[in-house]
Design a protein around this motif. Structure first.
Motif, mmCIF file in Angstrom:
data_model
loop_
_atom_site.group_PDB
_atom_site.id
_atom_site.type_symbol
_atom_site.label_atom_id
_atom_site.label_comp_id
_atom_site.label_asym_id
_atom_site.label_seq_id
_atom_site.Cartn_x
_atom_site.Cartn_y
_atom_site.Cartn_z
ATOM 1 N N CYS A 1 0.789 -1.241 0.000
ATOM 2 C CA CYS A 1 0.000 0.000 0.000
ATOM 3 C C CYS A 1 0.818 1.288 0.000
ATOM 4 O O CYS A 1 0.649 2.129 -0.872
ATOM 5 N N VAL A 2 1.709 1.455 0.957
ATOM 6 C CA VAL A 2 2.445 2.713 1.103
ATOM 7 C C VAL A 2 3.939 2.434 0.989
ATOM 8 O O VAL A 2 4.475 1.570 1.677
ATOM 9 N N GLY B 1 -13.124 -7.515 -1.383
ATOM 10 C CA GLY B 1 -13.179 -8.574 -2.380
ATOM 11 C C GLY B 1 -11.848 -8.785 -3.063
ATOM 12 O O GLY B 1 -11.448 -9.918 -3.365
ATOM 13 N N PHE B 2 -11.155 -7.687 -3.302
ATOM 14 C CA PHE B 2 -9.849 -7.740 -3.965
ATOM 15 C C PHE B 2 -8.835 -8.469 -3.086
ATOM 16 O O PHE B 2 -8.111 -9.361 -3.553
ATOM 17 N N PHE B 3 -8.780 -8.111 -1.810
ATOM 18 C CA PHE B 3 -7.860 -8.780 -0.894
ATOM 19 C C PHE B 3 -8.215 -10.262 -0.742
ATOM 20 O O PHE B 3 -7.345 -11.116 -0.615
ATOM 21 N N ALA C 1 -5.836 0.701 -5.064
ATOM 22 C CA ALA C 1 -6.987 -0.095 -5.485
ATOM 23 C C ALA C 1 -8.304 0.519 -5.028
ATOM 24 O O ALA C 1 -9.345 0.300 -5.666
ATOM 25 N N ARG C 2 -8.286 1.282 -3.920
ATOM 26 C CA ARG C 2 -9.504 1.934 -3.441
ATOM 27 C C ARG C 2 -10.056 2.900 -4.479
ATOM 28 O O ARG C 2 -11.258 3.189 -4.533
ATOM 29 N N LEU C 3 -9.175 3.421 -5.329
ATOM 30 C CA LEU C 3 -9.596 4.419 -6.309
ATOM 31 C C LEU C 3 -10.268 3.808 -7.530
ATOM 32 O O LEU C 3 -10.965 4.504 -8.277
ATOM 33 N N MET C 4 -10.051 2.518 -7.765
ATOM 34 C CA MET C 4 -10.510 1.903 -9.004
ATOM 35 C C MET C 4 -12.015 2.010 -9.233
ATOM 36 O O MET C 4 -12.446 2.484 -10.287
ATOM 37 N N PRO C 5 -12.860 1.576 -8.298
ATOM 38 C CA PRO C 5 -14.297 1.711 -8.562
ATOM 39 C C PRO C 5 -14.753 3.162 -8.612
ATOM 40 O O PRO C 5 -15.759 3.475 -9.252
#
Length: 434
Positions: free
Chosen positions: A22-23, A116-118, A219-223
Motif C-alpha cells: 500500500c504505502v 473482495g480484492f484482498f 486499489a480503493r480508487l478503481m471503482p
C-alpha cells in the motif's frame, strides 16, 4: 503494470506489491508508471452500460495485465451490488447518489471492492493481512462492514477522540471478531501520522503484513474512477453535453477528486472538476497560493472532511506532471464554511424538497461558485442525510426522514481500546493482536 512512489519515483514495484503493501517505505503513495487509455468503443457505448459493466472495463484497463479478468469481474459484481441513481435536484443540477450501500456512504463502494480484492489475492498459506484504517466515522463503518470476519484479515480502525459516538464505535467493533477499534487521544492527522509511521517501520513490516483500506491504497480508487464515467454516461443519455457538466466533489483526503482526474486523463469528457472543501481547506489554499501548508484541523458541519493533510495531494500533482498550472487546467477549488453549508441545505429543501447532507451541501455550494453560466452541473452526494441526523434536524428545524436500511447503533457500556497519539503505542497494539 509497474507502480512508482511519488516520493521516490525510481522506487518501483508490481501491482500486487503496490496494493498489498500500500504505502512505500520511502513515503508518498503509489501511482502507475503509465496511464492506460479507455477504448473508443467504450466511450461511444457507456451511456447504455450499467455501473458494474463500466467498472469492469475501467478496472480491467488498469489491472487486467496483472489479474485475471474473471476475478476482476467477480470482485466488481459483488462489490457494486447496489444502485447509484442520478437525481435532478433542480433544473440543470444533478446529484449522483452514492449512499445506497449497506452503511449509506460512498465509502461502501471502495471498501467492498478492496475487501473482495484482498480476498481474491489472499495467499493460501495462512498469512494474516493487517489492514490499518484512519477514520472520523464513515470510512470506519464501511470498512468494518466490508471486512467483517474475513479469513486471515485483522482490521485496526483508528479514530480521534470525539469524532464519533460510543454507539458508532460499538457498531464497528460488533461487525466482526477481526475488527479492532482504537480511540486515539488526538486529531485525525495524528491518526494518519501513526499509520504512516507503521508503514515506514521496516522492523514491523518484517514481522507482519500491512496494508490500508484508506484511499492511500491505489486499489480503493478503481471503482471510484468508474463512477465518473457512469455519471457522464447517464447524463449523456438524458441529452446533456459532456463539456457543459462541471463535477463538484466533496473533498477531504482528495481520493475521489484524484479518481476524477484519473478518469479525465484516460479519456473521460466533462467540464471542470471542483474540489469542494470545508474550512479545513489546505487544498483550496494550495490552489490559490501554490504553497501546501497544513494547519490544525478544525471541526465543521462536514465532519468527515475534517483533515488538513490530504494524502492524495501528491497523486493530483503526479497526474499533472508536478505543475500546478496543469492541475488548474482541469480542477477548480472552493472553501465552504458552516454558515453556507446550512443555508445551502435549507435553500435546496425549500425550493425542491430534496435533502442533502452537509458534505453534499459543500459540493452544491462549490458548484454554484464555479458554474460560470453553464446550464448543467453534477455533485457527488456522498452520504445519506440520516447519517447526520441531529445536525440536519438543527439546521432544518425538523427531523429528516430516517433511512430504512440503516441499522441503529447499539447502546450500552462499550468502551473502545484507547491509545495516546504515538506510534510506539500503535506498534505495541498491533503486535499484541497477531
Amino acid at each position: 503494470m509497474v507502480y512508482y512512489s511519488t516520493e521516490q519515483p525510481d522506487e518501483t514495484v508490481s501491482m500486487h506489491d503496490a496494493v498489498s503493501s500500500c504505502v512505500p517505505q520511502s513515503g508518498g503513495v503509489y501511482m502507475p508508471a503509465s496511464l492506460p487509455r479507455i477504448p473508443h468503443a467504450f466511450l461511444q457505448n457507456m451511456s447504455d452500460m450499467s455501473l458494474r459493466e463500466i467498472a469492469y472495463v475501467t478496472t480491467n484497463v488498469f489491472m487486467g495485465e496483472d489479474i485475471d479478468s474473471a476475478i476482476i469481474k467477480r470482485v466488481v459484481d459483488e462489490s457494486l451490488s447496489f444502485d447509484a441513481p442520478i437525481v435532478e435536484i433542480s433544473p440543470g443540477l444533478y446529484a449522483l447518489e452514492l449512499f445506497h450501500g449497506p452503511t449509506k456512504v460512498f465509502k461502501d463502494i471502495g471498501a467492498r471492492f478492496l475487501a473482495g480484492f484482498f480476498d481474491a489475492m489472499n495467499p493460501c498459506d495462512g498469512t494474516v493481512l493487517n489492514v490499518l484504517v484512519t477514520t472520523t466515522g464513515n470510512t470506519g463503518m464501511a470498512v468494518a462492514n466490508a471486512f467483517a470476519d474475513k479469513k486471515n484479515v485483522n482490521v485496526f480502525i483508528l479514530y480521534p477522540h470525539g469524532s464519533m459516538t460510543r454507539g458508532d464505535a460499538a457498531a464497528m467493533a460488533m461487525a466482526g471478531s477481526n475488527i479492532h477499534i482504537l480511540e486515539v487521544s488526538g486529531s485525525i492527522d495524528d491518526c494518519k501520522s501513526m499509520v504512516s509511521s507503521a508503514f515506514a517501520d521496516s522492523s514491523l513490516r518484517e514481522k507482519v503484513l500491512l496494508t490500508s483500506a484508506n484511499s492511500t491504497n491505489f486499489a480503493r480508487l478503481m471503482p471510484q474512477v468508474a463512477l465518473f464515467f457512469y455519471a457522464m454516461g447517464r447524463l449523456v443519455s438524458l441529452g446533456v453535453k459532456p463539456e457543459d457538466v462541471d463535477i463538484a466533489v466533496p473533498s477531504g483526503n482528495l481520493g475521489m477528486l484524484t479518481s476524477g482526474l484519473m478518469a479525465k486523463r484516460i479519456g473521460l469528457e466533462c467540464g471542470r472538476l471542483i474540489g469542494a472543501c470545508n474550512a479545513n481547506n489546505s487544498f483550496d489554499r494550495y490552489m490559490a497560493t501554490g504553497r501546501f501548508e497544513p494547519h490544525p484541523t478544525v471541526h465543521t458541519y462536514a465532519r468527515l472532511m475534517d483533515m488538513s493533510s490530504p494524502s492524495n495531494m501528491s497523486r493530483l500533482l503526479a497526474l499533472s506532471g508536478g505543475d500546478i498550472n496543469v492541475l488548474k487546467g482541469d480542477v477548480d477549488s472552493a472553501t465552504v464554511g458552516d454558515d453556507l453549508i446550512a443555508s445551502t441545505i435549507r435553500s435546496i429543501a425549500d425550493k425542491s424538497g430534496y435533502i442533502v447532507d452537509p458534505h453534499t451541501a459543500v459540493g452544491v455550494a462549490s458548484l454554484s461558485l464555479h458554474r460560470r453560466g453553464k446550464p448543467e452541473g453534477l455533485v457527488f452526494a456522498t452520504a445519506h442525510p440520516d447519517k447526520s441526523r441531529e445536525l440536519m434536524a438543527s439546521i432544518l428545524g425538523r427531523d429528516v426522514a430516517t433511512c430504512s436500511g440503516l441499522s441503529q447503533t447499539p447502546s450500552g457500556s462499550y468502551r473502545p481500546d484507547r491509545l495516546p497519539p504515538t506510534y510506539p503505542a500503535l506498534k505495541k497494539y498491533i503486535l499484541s493482536h497477531q
